[in-house]
Design an enzyme around this catalytic site. Structure first.
Site, mmCIF file in Angstrom:
data_model
loop_
_atom_site.group_PDB
_atom_site.id
_atom_site.type_symbol
_atom_site.label_atom_id
_atom_site.label_comp_id
_atom_site.label_asym_id
_atom_site.label_seq_id
_atom_site.Cartn_x
_atom_site.Cartn_y
_atom_site.Cartn_z
ATOM 1 N N HIS A 268 -1.502 -23.400 -31.449
ATOM 2 C CA HIS A 268 -1.382 -24.531 -30.525
ATOM 3 C C HIS A 268 -2.726 -25.251 -30.354
ATOM 4 O O HIS A 268 -2.835 -26.463 -30.562
ATOM 5 C CB HIS A 268 -0.880 -24.011 -29.166
ATOM 6 N N GLU A 269 -3.744 -24.490 -30.001
ATOM 7 C CA GLU A 269 -5.049 -25.114 -29.724
ATOM 8 C C GLU A 269 -5.665 -25.698 -30.995
ATOM 9 O O GLU A 269 -6.279 -26.771 -30.957
ATOM 10 C CB GLU A 269 -6.007 -24.114 -29.059
ATOM 11 N N HIS A 272 -4.434 -29.085 -31.499
ATOM 12 C CA HIS A 272 -5.231 -30.085 -30.775
ATOM 13 C C HIS A 272 -6.516 -30.401 -31.543
ATOM 14 O O HIS A 272 -6.916 -31.548 -31.688
ATOM 15 C CB HIS A 272 -5.649 -29.552 -29.397
ATOM 16 N N GLU A 298 -0.321 -33.357 -27.048
ATOM 17 C CA GLU A 298 0.573 -32.198 -26.953
ATOM 18 C C GLU A 298 1.615 -32.214 -28.064
ATOM 19 O O GLU A 298 2.080 -31.171 -28.499
ATOM 20 C CB GLU A 298 1.257 -32.150 -25.586
#
Lengths: 503, 503
Positions: A268-269, A272, A298
């Site tokens: 997830h990170e 980003h 997101e």
């Protein structure tokens, strides 16, 4: 400005110098923030907070310098300005107008309050005691309201907040969005809950963090997240921060009795991080890289987490390695069982560990609480109980304590109100992006074949490189050829869970 | 300043506000620096370096603000000023006078050069290739000279540099100091070299870094270096940095085939950290905490490293734990053998891994090279060969490559010329401090009994708490009752090594 008539080139130079000065303070504050949330000794927090608030005030002065605001106003309407700079200047100008109405000393005090409130949240969470955090939450809400009121806008306060995180979004639009979600997801969740339950107990055995870290090394290599442009640390709440395209930092959090938590939060990170890494370098230090809306951001992180890392194809590559890292715990678990387990849909109380299907309900709880707080319907007193009641109502679970209840998320501690809904919206964006991507790429084969970079490159060319050059609706049309349509998301969930649970 | 006559209280308030502003930028630069040297992604270096140079320029503007310099001048002679502030203002004033003569753009360019030069050094060291670093070294020496020339002092350039790191010290005084060292140490080293050699091969087996890290956890607990006020990271060259008394960061470097390297570097750096941690909090953010001379600082780090951590008493507590961490490697090695091994005196080529006896010769090489560089006798071209020749002459060793030769130390990469001699001087100070401490405390018993804090507390009360309130000679008299006397150091070495080698 009489007696001070500049040529277009001089104005442009002043504007570029101003961007540079601005970016220097932003860089300092980003690094101080990363440091604070990862390794900085706690007893030094007050000393540091006071000084970073001062530096934020210096940045505020630069951002709201009346001479520069005047210059921006002139430049944005100058016929010679190119499209990139026109867009950037419009964003800078709006930001300056929204900020310069706030008295500087109040702005600085607010920055300090945010830091102090974060420190109180850390303490409250570690002691699982909402009462430690409540006075700070109350204060930060009061001050946030005051900051927004200075804008003197006709718009509802919470609508203004929503718009800051995702331009164009309002309560009205989010209500429509969440209603659509509820309509199709609530019956689906009910069906899933009644279906035969999957075994997932094996995911929650003891997985020593040291061994998880060894597995992480190869995961980061697979993601091509290397030390030349990124760095992963640990923190209480995983986050991503950056100073420029070649300096993107993420954090993760290892959980002993959850073997996939750190894996999914990492993907997830790093999602980003890729967004910032892939923005066209000509936007470095500019609002076109740093100002990307939360929903768009997101969409990329959750695309990676859900649509890539929760697939069989992804685990075809990784699962044998995970089994090797944890032979006792996973040696007898087949990849099919593992895939089913990491996709079990089951109402729970921690958002970041929630499955894809019930996740939007976690967001709904937060959205409704924020709406209530800013429209004067809910107060911070006893908010932990309100929280628990809503979890019972929407998810049917009993929250055992504040730590995994109202204190689980960092966002409110630093005044990020209006952010949460973008998680659900971004996830819905992502479904539509994936639909477009699958027309061009054989995603599953790439995932199994250790070719994550090809996927990231598609995202770079279609989405990332533009930074915040376009807003979400425009970009959505460019990428998918049509307007945002929530049904891509709902169809995806319905198809996935119908199949998974033989509904 | 006509029309602007301030009261004493107003002046004092302006002065305090100025210290605060100054400390905010210092904090930012300290954190950016720590980040750079520990975790920051390399490809982002240019972006960050340019912006931290800009922030250093902002600090420069604050430090040399003519109105403030005028105010400092008035305040330092004001009869109402207290002793602490008088001392601080004198230091601030001197610093401003030394700095304000430099054109700001040159100062900023110099800061950028320091960062770039550091980056080049990292690269050169990793490739063991002096030619990558040489152009930067040449440039940084040229620019350093230019910066000092702006001061327009009659004093020799290198003397000015020495004085900056240790007030009052000159080449003349250091020459006397090093001559005294050579006179007694060279014959002693010769005797030791001829004596029966100790076995130390077991120190250089394979010690997996993971296991070293586990041992480190208990060492840091013993040192009371905890996360409330400190944090230990890793870096190419161990260092200590801080933002305030409750935020002191150290780094260490693990070496696979050296079991004591990380231990000793940790005790050394935590010794620095204690100095800053123990300075009276009333000096927080002021030059009286941040300006402590290098000799005084090194006296504390080397006191901890040599006079505490290289003793049998220290290892009485730690050695059983080290054996437990490395049963295969150290199970059959007695504590006596271990103590002898970690104190083996043997000419070598890496300063930070050198024994106490030959260590000052490593410093002598650097001191003589710096003298030569700044007095125009030595040039940077072929300096790696000059280095190797001097190592052959002074220490009798053949340096195998630049990595463990001229590129081993970070100091020259960031322009810290005049720093090295303070390592030897500080070590000599430490001997005299230890002599005083042993009158009050049973140091050995405290070390064996896990009471390191009692020793640190003695240092706090006698040395640390004063920060830079006093200069080294004055403090030495306060602590030991007499002037600095190099013979405490030489007697200590003679006694220790005579006993160790049965001379």
């Amino acid at each position: 400005m009489e007696g001070n008539i500049m040529t277009y080139e001089e104005k442009l130079q002043q504007y570029k110098d101003w961007i540079f000065r601005r970016s220097a303070y932003q860089m300092a504050l980003a690094i101080i923030g990363i440091d604070k949330q990862t390794v900085a000794p706690s007893a030094g927090a007050a000393y540091r907070d006071e000084r970073s608030a001062y530096l934020a005030g210096e940045l505020f002065s630069i951002e709201t310098d009346p001479a520069m605001v005047q210059l921006l106003k002139e430049l944005k309407d100058d016929p010679q300005i190119d499209g990139d700079n026109k867009r950037a200047i419009e964003l800078y100008y709006k930001q300056a107008m929204d900020t310069m109405c706030i008295p500087k000393e109040e702005f600085v005090a607010y920055q300090k309050l945010r830091d102090e409130s974060f420190d109180a949240w850390i303490k409250a969470k570690s002691q699982s005691d909402y009462s430690i955090f409540e006075p700070y939450l109350k204060k930060i809400i009061e001050v946030s309201k005051k900051m927004y009121r200075y804008r003197n806008s006709d718009k509802n306060l919470y609508d203004q907040m929503l718009d800051d995180y995702e331009p164009g979004m309002t309560q009205e639009k989010y209500d429509v969005f969440f209603t659509a979600l509820k309509e199709r997801l609530v019956p689906l969740i009910q069906k899933v809950t009644k279906a035969k339950q999957k075994n997932e107990a094996f995911l929650h055995q003891e997985f020593p963090i040291e061994d998880q870290k060894k597995f992480m090394i190869q995961l980061l290599a697979y993601l091509h997240f290397d030390s030349s442009w990124g760095y992963q640390n640990e923190s209480e709440h995983p986050f991503t921060s950056w100073t420029c395209e070649n300096d993107c930092r993420t954090t993760t959090k290892y959980v002993t009795n959850d073997v996939v938590s750190a894996v999914l939060s990492t993907v997830h990170e790093v999602g980003h991080a890729y967004y910032e890494h892939n923005v066209d370098p000509k936007y470095d230090g500019m609002i076109l890289s740093e100002g990307i809306s939360s929903g768009m951001h997101e969409s990329q992180s959750r695309l990676c987490e859900n649509y890539l890392a929760r697939t069989t194809a992804f685990w075809k590559y990784h699962y044998p390695k995970l089994q090797k890292a944890f032979p006792t715990q996973l040696g007898n678990v087949s990849i099919e069982e593992f895939y089913e387990a990491i996709n079990v849909a089951k109402p729970s109380f921690v958002r970041t560990e929630a499955d894809e299907l019930t996740y939007p309900l976690h967001i709904l709880v937060r959205y409704e609480i924020e709406k209530g707080l800013f429209n004067g319907i809910i107060s911070t007193e006893g908010l932990n109980e309100t929280w628990n009641k809503m979890y019972k109502e929407y998810l049917g679970v009993d929250v055992p304590n504040d730590k995994v209840g109202i204190l689980q998320d960092v966002h409110w501690s630093d005044g990020s109100f209006g952010y949460f809904p973008t998680y659900a919206l971004g996830t819905a964006f992502a479904a539509q992006y994936m639909h477009a991507m699958r027309k061009d790429l054989d995603v599953d084969t790439l995932l199994s074949n250790n070719q994550y970079d090809v996927i990231m490159n598609w995202l770079k060319e279609h989405i990332h490189k533009y930074g915040f050059r376009y807003e979400a609706p425009e970009l959505m049309k460019m990428v998918s050829g049509e307007e945002f349509n929530v049904n891509y998301y709902l169809d995806y969930l319905e198809e996935k869970y119908t199949k998974l649970y033989n509904l």
